[in-house]
Scaffold this active site. Sequence first.
Site, short mmCIF file in Angstrom:
data_model
loop_
_atom_site.label_atom_id
_atom_site.label_comp_id
_atom_site.label_asym_id
_atom_site.label_seq_id
_atom_site.Cartn_x
_atom_site.Cartn_y
_atom_site.Cartn_z
N ASN A 12 -9.07 39.95 -39.22
CA ASN A 12 -7.94 40.27 -38.29
C ASN A 12 -8.35 40.74 -37.16
OD1 ASN A 12 -6.00 38.68 -40.09
ND2 ASN A 12 -6.34 40.22 -41.58
N ARG A 19 -2.02 42.09 -32.13
CA ARG A 19 -1.74 42.28 -33.44
C ARG A 19 -1.25 43.85 -33.61
NH1 ARG A 19 -6.44 44.26 -38.26
NH2 ARG A 19 -5.00 44.34 -39.96
N ASN A 80 -16.07 48.18 -39.47
CA ASN A 80 -14.65 48.14 -39.59
C ASN A 80 -14.46 46.95 -40.35
OD1 ASN A 80 -11.88 47.92 -39.85
ND2 ASN A 80 -11.62 48.48 -37.44
N ASP A 93 -21.24 47.11 -52.80
CA ASP A 93 -22.68 46.64 -53.29
C ASP A 93 -23.78 46.29 -52.28
OD1 ASP A 93 -21.83 47.26 -55.74
OD2 ASP A 93 -21.71 44.76 -56.60
N SER A 108 -6.92 52.95 -37.20
CA SER A 108 -5.94 53.78 -37.47
C SER A 108 -5.95 54.71 -38.55
CB SER A 108 -4.70 52.66 -38.19
OG SER A 108 -5.21 52.17 -39.28
N ARG A 117 -3.80 51.72 -48.84
CA ARG A 117 -4.99 51.62 -47.64
C ARG A 117 -5.60 52.92 -48.10
NH1 ARG A 117 -3.87 47.61 -43.94
NH2 ARG A 117 -1.35 47.29 -43.54
#
Length: 148
Positions: A12, A19, A80, A93, A108, A117
Amino acid sequence: MTKIAYVFNGPNLNLLGTREPQIYGAQTLADVEALCQQACAAHGLQLDFRQSNNEGELVTWIHEAGRAQAEGQAAGVILNAGAYTHTSIALHDAIKGAGATVIELHISNVHAREAFRHHSYISPVAKAVMAGFGVKGYVLAIEGLAQF
Ligand code: DQA
Protein backbone atom coordinates in the site's frame (compact mmCIF):
# COMPACT_ATOMS: atom_id res chain seq x y z
CA MET A 1 33.62 1.64 -2.51
CA THR A 2 30.19 3.23 -2.43
CA LYS A 3 27.85 0.99 -0.46
CA ILE A 4 24.23 0.38 -1.34
CA ALA A 5 21.45 1.58 0.96
CA TYR A 6 18.37 -0.50 0.25
CA VAL A 7 14.99 1.11 0.93
CA PHE A 8 12.22 -1.49 0.76
CA ASN A 9 8.58 -0.46 0.98
CA GLY A 10 5.78 -2.93 1.57
CA PRO A 11 2.06 -3.08 0.80
CA ASN A 12 0.00 0.00 0.00
CA LEU A 13 2.97 2.37 0.11
CA ASN A 14 2.57 2.78 -3.66
CA LEU A 15 -0.59 4.71 -2.70
CA LEU A 16 1.30 7.42 -0.79
CA GLY A 17 0.02 10.88 -1.65
CA THR A 18 -3.63 9.79 -1.94
CA ARG A 19 -3.79 7.20 0.87
CA GLU A 20 -5.07 8.67 4.18
CA PRO A 21 -3.10 11.92 3.70
CA GLN A 22 -4.03 13.04 7.22
CA ILE A 23 -1.85 10.16 8.48
CA TYR A 24 0.76 9.66 5.77
CA GLY A 25 0.99 13.15 4.25
CA ALA A 26 0.66 14.42 0.70
CA GLN A 27 3.98 13.26 -0.72
CA THR A 28 4.03 10.38 -3.19
CA LEU A 29 6.37 7.39 -3.18
CA ALA A 30 8.26 9.04 -6.06
CA ASP A 31 8.74 12.10 -3.80
CA VAL A 32 10.05 9.81 -1.05
CA GLU A 33 12.46 8.20 -3.51
CA ALA A 34 13.77 11.66 -4.47
CA LEU A 35 14.28 12.53 -0.78
CA CYS A 36 16.15 9.26 -0.27
CA GLN A 37 18.26 9.92 -3.36
CA GLN A 38 19.36 13.29 -1.94
CA ALA A 39 20.07 11.82 1.50
CA CYS A 40 22.11 8.95 0.04
CA ALA A 41 24.15 11.34 -2.10
CA ALA A 42 24.86 13.46 1.00
CA HIS A 43 26.06 10.40 2.94
CA GLY A 44 28.06 8.67 0.21
CA LEU A 45 25.59 5.83 -0.30
CA GLN A 46 24.04 4.42 -3.45
CA LEU A 47 20.27 4.12 -3.26
CA ASP A 48 18.33 1.00 -4.27
CA PHE A 49 14.66 1.92 -3.71
CA ARG A 50 11.81 -0.59 -4.18
CA GLN A 51 8.16 -1.21 -3.34
CA SER A 52 6.15 -4.42 -3.36
CA ASN A 53 2.68 -5.48 -2.29
CA ASN A 54 3.92 -9.07 -2.11
CA GLU A 55 5.28 -10.51 1.15
CA GLY A 56 7.37 -13.19 -0.59
CA GLU A 57 9.03 -10.60 -2.82
CA LEU A 58 10.05 -8.59 0.26
CA VAL A 59 11.50 -11.79 1.79
CA THR A 60 13.53 -12.43 -1.38
CA TRP A 61 14.80 -8.83 -1.42
CA ILE A 62 15.95 -9.11 2.19
CA HIS A 63 17.90 -12.25 1.32
CA GLU A 64 19.50 -10.36 -1.60
CA ALA A 65 20.41 -7.45 0.70
CA GLY A 66 21.92 -9.83 3.28
CA ARG A 67 24.16 -11.38 0.62
CA ALA A 68 25.23 -7.95 -0.66
CA GLN A 69 26.02 -6.83 2.88
CA ALA A 70 28.02 -10.01 3.59
CA GLU A 71 30.06 -9.26 0.46
CA GLY A 72 30.74 -5.71 1.71
CA GLN A 73 28.61 -4.11 -1.02
CA ALA A 74 25.73 -2.83 1.12
CA ALA A 75 25.26 -0.81 4.30
CA GLY A 76 21.86 -2.33 5.08
CA VAL A 77 18.15 -1.94 4.61
CA ILE A 78 15.55 0.62 5.60
CA LEU A 79 12.34 -1.37 5.71
CA ASN A 80 8.84 0.03 5.83
CA ALA A 81 7.02 -3.29 5.81
CA GLY A 82 3.61 -1.61 6.06
CA ALA A 83 0.97 -3.90 7.56
CA TYR A 84 3.30 -6.92 7.22
CA THR A 85 5.14 -5.39 10.19
CA HIS A 86 2.29 -6.57 12.39
CA THR A 87 1.71 -9.99 10.81
CA SER A 88 4.81 -11.39 9.16
CA ILE A 89 6.85 -14.09 10.86
CA ALA A 90 8.31 -14.70 7.38
CA LEU A 91 9.88 -11.22 7.33
CA HIS A 92 11.14 -11.69 10.91
CA ASP A 93 12.80 -14.96 9.90
CA ALA A 94 14.19 -13.46 6.67
CA ILE A 95 15.93 -10.63 8.54
CA LYS A 96 17.35 -13.05 11.11
CA GLY A 97 18.41 -15.57 8.48
CA ALA A 98 19.90 -13.10 6.00
CA GLY A 99 21.85 -11.23 8.68
CA ALA A 100 21.11 -7.86 7.06
CA THR A 101 21.24 -4.67 9.11
CA VAL A 102 17.63 -3.48 9.06
CA ILE A 103 16.18 -0.19 10.23
CA GLU A 104 12.43 -0.57 10.73
CA LEU A 105 10.62 2.52 9.56
CA HIS A 106 7.08 3.85 9.85
CA ILE A 107 5.85 7.17 8.55
CA SER A 108 3.26 7.36 11.31
CA ASN A 109 3.69 6.77 15.04
CA VAL A 110 2.24 3.27 15.09
CA HIS A 111 2.15 3.29 18.91
CA ALA A 112 -0.30 6.19 18.94
CA ARG A 113 -2.68 4.33 16.61
CA GLU A 114 -4.85 1.19 16.80
CA ALA A 115 -3.75 -1.57 19.21
CA PHE A 116 -3.15 -3.99 16.31
CA ARG A 117 -0.32 -1.71 15.13
CA HIS A 118 1.49 -1.81 18.48
CA HIS A 119 3.09 -5.19 17.92
CA SER A 120 5.92 -5.55 15.41
CA TYR A 121 7.51 -8.78 14.20
CA ILE A 122 10.32 -6.63 12.76
CA SER A 123 11.44 -4.74 15.89
CA PRO A 124 13.10 -7.72 17.68
CA VAL A 125 15.36 -8.31 14.65
CA ALA A 126 15.88 -4.65 13.67
CA LYS A 127 19.01 -2.68 14.50
CA ALA A 128 16.92 0.47 15.01
CA VAL A 129 13.35 1.71 14.74
CA MET A 130 12.10 5.01 13.28
CA ALA A 131 8.46 6.03 13.59
CA GLY A 132 6.33 9.14 13.51
CA PHE A 133 8.55 11.60 11.64
CA GLY A 134 6.48 11.48 8.46
CA VAL A 135 8.40 10.86 5.24
CA LYS A 136 11.33 12.84 6.74
CA GLY A 137 11.96 9.64 8.71
CA TYR A 138 13.46 8.09 5.56
CA VAL A 139 16.07 10.87 5.43
CA LEU A 140 16.85 10.46 9.14
CA ALA A 141 17.10 6.69 8.79
CA ILE A 142 19.56 6.99 5.89
CA GLU A 143 21.70 9.30 8.04
CA GLY A 144 21.55 6.69 10.81
CA LEU A 145 22.41 3.82 8.48
CA ALA A 146 25.42 5.72 7.17
CA GLN A 147 26.76 5.94 10.73
CA PHE A 148 26.61 2.22 11.61
C1 DQA B 1 3.07 2.16 8.24
C2 DQA B 1 2.23 1.82 9.48
C3 DQA B 1 1.54 0.47 9.31
O1 DQA B 1 0.78 0.17 10.48
C4 DQA B 1 0.61 0.51 8.12
O2 DQA B 1 0.00 -0.74 7.93
C5 DQA B 1 1.28 0.99 6.89
C6 DQA B 1 2.23 2.10 6.98
C7 DQA B 1 3.67 3.58 8.33
O3 DQA B 1 4.53 3.86 7.51
O4 DQA B 1 3.28 4.38 9.19
O5 DQA B 1 1.01 0.51 5.79
O6 DQA B 1 4.13 1.23 8.15
